[in-house]
Design a protein around this motif. Structure first.
Motif, PDB file in Angstrom:
ATOM      1  N   LEU A   1       0.824  -1.209   0.000  1.00  0.00           N
ATOM      2  CA  LEU A   1       0.000   0.000   0.000  1.00  0.00           C
ATOM      3  C   LEU A   1       0.861   1.263   0.000  1.00  0.00           C
ATOM      4  O   LEU A   1       0.561   2.242  -0.707  1.00  0.00           O
ATOM      5  N   VAL A   2       1.949   1.254   0.780  1.00  0.00           N
ATOM      6  CA  VAL A   2       2.794   2.446   0.861  1.00  0.00           C
ATOM      7  C   VAL A   2       3.578   2.643  -0.432  1.00  0.00           C
ATOM      8  O   VAL A   2       3.767   3.776  -0.896  1.00  0.00           O
ATOM      9  N   VAL A   3       4.040   1.547  -1.030  1.00  0.00           N
ATOM     10  CA  VAL A   3       4.715   1.660  -2.325  1.00  0.00           C
ATOM     11  C   VAL A   3       3.795   2.337  -3.340  1.00  0.00           C
ATOM     12  O   VAL A   3       4.204   3.241  -4.077  1.00  0.00           O
ATOM     13  N   ASP A   4       2.549   1.913  -3.369  1.00  0.00           N
ATOM     14  CA  ASP A   4       1.629   2.523  -4.321  1.00  0.00           C
ATOM     15  C   ASP A   4       1.371   3.987  -3.985  1.00  0.00           C
ATOM     16  O   ASP A   4       1.204   4.813  -4.884  1.00  0.00           O
ATOM     17  N   GLU A   5       1.360   4.307  -2.699  1.00  0.00           N
ATOM     18  CA  GLU A   5       1.159   5.699  -2.286  1.00  0.00           C
ATOM     19  C   GLU A   5       2.252   6.603  -2.847  1.00  0.00           C
ATOM     20  O   GLU A   5       1.973   7.672  -3.391  1.00  0.00           O
ATOM     21  N   VAL A   6       3.507   6.189  -2.739  1.00  0.00           N
ATOM     22  CA  VAL A   6       4.592   7.051  -3.210  1.00  0.00           C
ATOM     23  C   VAL A   6       4.671   7.059  -4.738  1.00  0.00           C
ATOM     24  O   VAL A   6       5.190   8.013  -5.328  1.00  0.00           O
ATOM     25  N   TYR A   7       4.152   6.019  -5.393  1.00  0.00           N
ATOM     26  CA  TYR A   7       4.143   6.027  -6.854  1.00  0.00           C
ATOM     27  C   TYR A   7       3.219   7.107  -7.409  1.00  0.00           C
ATOM     28  O   TYR A   7       3.333   7.479  -8.590  1.00  0.00           O
ATOM     29  N   ALA A   8       2.325   7.623  -6.590  1.00  0.00           N
ATOM     30  CA  ALA A   8       1.491   8.740  -7.031  1.00  0.00           C
ATOM     31  C   ALA A   8       2.339   9.978  -7.313  1.00  0.00           C
ATOM     32  O   ALA A   8       1.903  10.897  -8.010  1.00  0.00           O
TER      33      ALA A   8
ATOM     34  N   TYR B   1       3.916  -5.483  -7.382  1.00  0.00           N
ATOM     35  CA  TYR B   1       2.988  -4.518  -6.811  1.00  0.00           C
ATOM     36  C   TYR B   1       2.001  -4.085  -7.889  1.00  0.00           C
ATOM     37  O   TYR B   1       2.398  -3.639  -8.955  1.00  0.00           O
ATOM     38  N   LEU B   2       0.744  -4.245  -7.605  1.00  0.00           N
ATOM     39  CA  LEU B   2      -0.277  -4.056  -8.622  1.00  0.00           C
ATOM     40  C   LEU B   2      -1.233  -2.927  -8.276  1.00  0.00           C
ATOM     41  O   LEU B   2      -2.356  -2.894  -8.747  1.00  0.00           O
ATOM     42  N   GLY B   3      -0.792  -2.001  -7.436  1.00  0.00           N
ATOM     43  CA  GLY B   3      -1.668  -0.914  -7.026  1.00  0.00           C
ATOM     44  C   GLY B   3      -1.986   0.033  -8.165  1.00  0.00           C
ATOM     45  O   GLY B   3      -1.292   0.068  -9.194  1.00  0.00           O
ATOM     46  N   PRO B   4      -3.013   0.837  -7.992  1.00  0.00           N
ATOM     47  CA  PRO B   4      -3.474   1.696  -9.091  1.00  0.00           C
ATOM     48  C   PRO B   4      -2.471   2.763  -9.509  1.00  0.00           C
ATOM     49  O   PRO B   4      -2.358   3.062 -10.702  1.00  0.00           O
ATOM     50  N   ASN B   5      -1.737   3.345  -8.569  1.00  0.00           N
ATOM     51  CA  ASN B   5      -0.777   4.387  -8.940  1.00  0.00           C
ATOM     52  C   ASN B   5       0.401   3.812  -9.721  1.00  0.00           C
ATOM     53  O   ASN B   5       0.841   4.388 -10.710  1.00  0.00           O
ATOM     54  N   LEU B   6       0.917   2.660  -9.259  1.00  0.00           N
ATOM     55  CA  LEU B   6       2.009   2.019  -9.985  1.00  0.00           C
ATOM     56  C   LEU B   6       1.537   1.551 -11.357  1.00  0.00           C
ATOM     57  O   LEU B   6       2.232   1.740 -12.361  1.00  0.00           O
ATOM     58  N   ALA B   7       0.339   0.971 -11.398  1.00  0.00           N
ATOM     59  CA  ALA B   7      -0.196   0.506 -12.678  1.00  0.00           C
ATOM     60  C   ALA B   7      -0.390   1.674 -13.644  1.00  0.00           C
ATOM     61  O   ALA B   7      -0.107   1.559 -14.844  1.00  0.00           O
ATOM     62  N   ARG B   8      -0.854   2.799 -13.121  1.00  0.00           N
ATOM     63  CA  ARG B   8      -1.064   3.969 -13.976  1.00  0.00           C
ATOM     64  C   ARG B   8       0.263   4.495 -14.519  1.00  0.00           C
ATOM     65  O   ARG B   8       0.386   4.794 -15.718  1.00  0.00           O
ATOM     66  N   ALA B   9       1.283   4.596 -13.659  1.00  0.00           N
ATOM     67  CA  ALA B   9       2.587   5.079 -14.114  1.00  0.00           C
ATOM     68  C   ALA B   9       3.181   4.127 -15.151  1.00  0.00           C
ATOM     69  O   ALA B   9       3.727   4.562 -16.170  1.00  0.00           O
ATOM     70  N   SER B  10       3.060   2.825 -14.910  1.00  0.00           N
ATOM     71  CA  SER B  10       3.597   1.837 -15.855  1.00  0.00           C
ATOM     72  C   SER B  10       2.865   1.901 -17.184  1.00  0.00           C
ATOM     73  O   SER B  10       3.480   1.838 -18.258  1.00  0.00           O
TER      74      SER B  10
END
Length: 231
Positions: free
Chosen positions: A70-77, A120-129
């Protein structure tokens, strides 16, 4: 009887707030990670930080691994990937620079992303990728090539930031500025200043920035050459 598996955090609803929320837990975990690093994070230490018992945290987050996800995805924002502008090298370089800047703000991230097998499959990481893949597809790569090209760029950034973060951690422990530490090391290890590249720089931070840009250019040069062979 087989144990039931815990569903992914991204498909499971957050627990109902009972003085806490998933957002508040993630924010506190991020503060702890930035201040003390991954080794300091546990459900117990986070509970103390939030003045809450571990049981309360488990209503929202199943375990430490899920919390880190969850935190990884948070910082990917914080990673900015622009829309394709027609100048794919500039677009890709800007995205890589944004990823590096994020990882330097949160030094624990590079170590997490560098671990083999983590996904990590969170929405922010997925969006950046997805946006990065779109940049490379617009440049002329097919879908598979764009995915591999993105992986090569990200691997370079993560590898570079892992070394930078380790160096900056040593700087912080020394109690000196980056320049002061370099100078003190040069006094006992004269060979550190023997390379022409090192001699050109008075500011170690500028040297790190330029070294990153040079290495990234090598990656992009290779990708551009591949595009030209396709054309």
């Amino acid at each position: 009887m087989a144990e039931s598996s815990i569903p992914s955090v991204w498909v499971r609803e957050a627990g109902r707030p009972q003085g806490l929320s998933r957002e508040r837990i993630v924010a506190a975990a991020l503060e702890l990670l930035d201040a003390e690093g991954l080794a300091a994070l546990s459900m117990r230490s986070l509970g103390k930080r939030l003045d809450a018992g571990a049981t309360s945290l488990y209503r929202h987050v199943a375990n430490k691994d899920e919390l880190v996800e969850l935190v990884v995805d948070e910082v990917y924002a914080e990673v900015d990937v622009r829309d394709p502008s027609g100048r794919w090298r500039e677009d890709a370089a800007e995205a890589a620079g944004s990823l590096r800047a994020m990882a330097l703000r949160h030094p624990w991230v590079a170590g997490v992303l560098g671990q083999v097998g983590l996904s990590y499959l969170g929405p922010n990481l997925a969006r950046a990728s997805s946006r990065m893949t779109d940049l490379l597809t617009a440049a002329g790569f097919d879908a598979g090539e764009a995915d591999r090209a993105m992986s090569a760029i990200v691997a370079f950034v993560v590898g570079t930031v892992t070394s930078e973060s380790a160096w900056l951690a040593m700087v912080a422990r020394s109690g000196k500025s980056e320049r002061e530490l370099v100078e003190s090391l040069q006094e006992v290890q004269a060979h550190l200043n023997e390379t022409p590249a090192a001699q050109e720089y008075d500011d170690p931070a500028v040297y790190r920035d330029d070294s990153f840009a040079f290495g990234l250019d090598l990656i992009l040069d290779g990708l551009e050459a591949r595009l030209q062979r396709k054309g």
